[in-house]
Design a protein around this motif. Structure first.
Motif, PDB file in Angstrom:
ATOM      1  N   VAL A  80      -0.525   4.645  -2.564  1.00 54.78           N
ATOM      2  CA  VAL A  80      -0.492   3.887  -1.315  1.00 54.78           C
ATOM      3  C   VAL A  80       0.966   3.667  -0.955  1.00 54.78           C
ATOM      4  CG1 VAL A  80      -1.265   1.794  -0.160  1.00 54.78           C
ATOM      5  CG2 VAL A  80      -2.537   2.662  -2.107  1.00 54.78           C
ATOM      6  N   LEU A  81       1.280   3.794   0.308  1.00 57.59           N
ATOM      7  CA  LEU A  81       2.651   3.565   0.772  1.00 57.59           C
ATOM      8  C   LEU A  81       2.741   2.307   1.613  1.00 57.59           C
ATOM      9  CD1 LEU A  81       3.666   6.813   0.373  1.00 57.59           C
ATOM     10  CD2 LEU A  81       5.317   5.853   1.987  1.00 57.59           C
ATOM     11  N   ASP A  87       6.056   2.471  -2.821  1.00 56.96           N
ATOM     12  CA  ASP A  87       4.714   2.997  -3.006  1.00 56.96           C
ATOM     13  C   ASP A  87       4.212   2.671  -4.389  1.00 56.96           C
ATOM     14  OD1 ASP A  87       6.252   4.663  -4.496  1.00 56.96           O
ATOM     15  OD2 ASP A  87       5.085   6.440  -4.010  1.00 56.96           O
ATOM     16  N   GLN A  88       2.912   2.797  -4.543  1.00 60.81           N
ATOM     17  CA  GLN A  88       2.299   2.505  -5.825  1.00 60.81           C
ATOM     18  C   GLN A  88       1.206   3.525  -6.084  1.00 60.81           C
ATOM     19  OE1 GLN A  88       2.015  -1.011  -7.486  1.00 60.81           O
ATOM     20  NE2 GLN A  88       0.336  -0.499  -8.839  1.00 60.81           N
ATOM     21  N   VAL A  89       1.227   4.082  -7.271  1.00 61.97           N
ATOM     22  CA  VAL A  89       0.137   4.953  -7.697  1.00 61.97           C
ATOM     23  C   VAL A  89      -1.067   4.063  -7.999  1.00 61.97           C
ATOM     24  CG1 VAL A  89      -0.641   6.524  -9.492  1.00 61.97           C
ATOM     25  CG2 VAL A  89       1.686   6.711  -8.595  1.00 61.97           C
ATOM     26  N   THR A  90      -2.197   4.330  -7.349  1.00 62.34           N
ATOM     27  CA  THR A  90      -3.375   3.486  -7.556  1.00 62.34           C
ATOM     28  C   THR A  90      -4.341   4.080  -8.571  1.00 62.34           C
ATOM     29  OG1 THR A  90      -4.403   4.519  -5.633  1.00 62.34           O
ATOM     30  CG2 THR A  90      -3.310   2.421  -5.278  1.00 62.34           C
ATOM     31  N   TYR A 203       2.185   3.370 -11.577  1.00 58.43           N
ATOM     32  CA  TYR A 203       0.804   2.942 -11.823  1.00 58.43           C
ATOM     33  C   TYR A 203       0.762   1.638 -12.600  1.00 58.43           C
ATOM     34  CZ  TYR A 203      -4.050   3.219 -13.495  1.00 58.43           C
ATOM     35  OH  TYR A 203      -5.360   2.959 -13.792  1.00 58.43           O
TER      36      TYR A 203
END
Lengths: 247, 247
Positions: A80-81, A87-90, A203
């Motif tokens: 998600v940006l 951003d984050q790795v979900t 993550y």
DNA sequence: GCGTTGGCTTGATCCATGTCAACCACAGAA
DNA sequence: TTCTGTGGTTGACATGGATCAAGCCAACGC
């Protein structure tokens, strides 16, 4: 099977290979305990396959949603940006898992799905899945379970991000990966990471340096052997014990 | 309406008040754009109401799952417990929202749902919801959207926990609450928090002291006015701006 | 072979948030 | 009214993980 022209036979073979009824992931993915007739209808639904090269997007945040995807082979991450660039790795998804459930709510994808190695997915047109799941009760129920499982998984990640310290997070991450590889018939003790330290860090809510240090520490303590992306787990219970080192 | 005995009338009134078709939350909750006949069938499905007192559990982690719950009035939190005693609040739910979706996956609840004020919920037997949603397409689709929305919401929380600093988290939390109160017809700028600083902290992955300090800081800076659980938001754009103070 | 590049490791330092502790404020009970 | 308990605030200090920076390693192209 009636005798066929060699070319026809080849075509028919490739069709068979594509079918859900013949897919060795069928227990992990959607179908489960269906009759032959029902399986055929499912095969019909899940007929489109797509190959995604390492680094390419399966879909992007903002794009219109019309299908969910079952991973046939390969490895993905979703991220998600935020507007400001963070951003984050979900999540990381492997063969037999589903991608794209987030898109149902707004009819637009809300995250990016990126292949971490050359991969292959089955596209499942969502409106047709809804039609079919009205008719096949076990399919309907299984799909609801899959969505619910995703919610439970996310709660686990929230727990991890909200209450665990760096080493606990990495231990939990490794044990989770190991368990998922195992249930796919791979070794539980030895595997290659498909993602970089930075992606792991994103993550887990950590910086890549912290991830790297934790790997080194685990190695010093004899819990694992690390060589780049190659991981061997030497002491599962040691890792599990690490997960209770709360502050 | 035919004339009725006073007692009958009272009963009939209370039935009407219970019905989905007459519930002022019907846009937020399950039903949406249904025909009269469909609404009646839904009313029939959602006939059981339960009152939950402040502090009581609606359900507990581990209990068997058979219903999801629509909150008719009141306020809840859900939390997950780790074996070692650590726990994390995974969400706050208000009137018009659903509880219990996590239980579908394993047929057991995976978290605790606790009322933060005296509340009232409608129990929706899940297997009957599945039956009805096979017959009412809009219900089926709406339910899928609700589950998907939950997944998207969780991704937002993961983002918050993984990449935001303390003040950003609290700003995001307040803006989210404000937006949800607004969409229920309450003031967007003034509300009472139903949860303690500790519960906010648990949800945001912070200690209660940090939450308290952030409240004080926001007040000093003129973004909000705090008096215990009473919050007035004085400067929405100020709070929004705070959310970009990345590290 | 050599240089380049991307990813990884390690060390030194800094700072946001946790921890510990004291005190305050309000609500409800007596 | 005072007493008591729960929740909230604030300060002083500790620390885990971030940040900054240097160097290493393996893969790849030339």
């Amino acid at each position: 099977m009636p005798p066929t022209h060699p070319l026809n036979q080849e075509v028919s073979l490739s069709v068979i290979k594509t079918a859900c009824s013949n897919c060795n992931l069928r227990e992990l993915c959607l179908p489960l305990g269906l009759s032959l007739e029902e399986l055929e209808r499912l095969d019909d639904l899940v007929s489109t396959r797509r190959r995604i090269k390492r680094g390419d997007h399966l879909y992007r945040a903002g794009e219109g949603f019309d299908s969910i995807y079952a991973i046939r082979s390969g490895f993905f991450k979703t991220d998600v940006l935020l507007e400001d660039g963070r951003d984050q790795v979900t999540g990381f998804q492997m063969a037999g898992e589903l991608l794209g459930l987030d898109g149902i709510s707004t009819e637009h994808h809300t995250c990016n799905a990126i292949a971490l190695e050359d991969s292959e997915v089955c596209a499942i047109p969502f409106s047709r899945l809804e039609v079919l799941s009205r008719e096949i009760h076990t399919l309907q129920h299984h799909f609801h379970k899959v969505m619910s499982r995703e919610i439970v998984r996310d709660h686990g990640v929230m727990m991890l991000l909200g209450t665990m310290r760096a080493e606990e997070r990495l231990a939990a991450f490794l044990l989770n990966l190991s368990q998922r590889f195992t249930s796919r018939g791979f070794s539980h003790a030895e595997f290659y990471l498909r993602m970089t330290r930075e992606e792991i860090g994103s993550y887990l809510g950590l910086k890549l340096e912290t991830v790297s240090r934790a790997f080194s520490k685990f190695q010093e303590e004899g819990h694992i052997a690390v060589q780049q992306k190659h991981i061997r787990i030497l002491n599962v219970s040691g890792l599990k014990a690490l997960m209770n080192h709360q502050r």
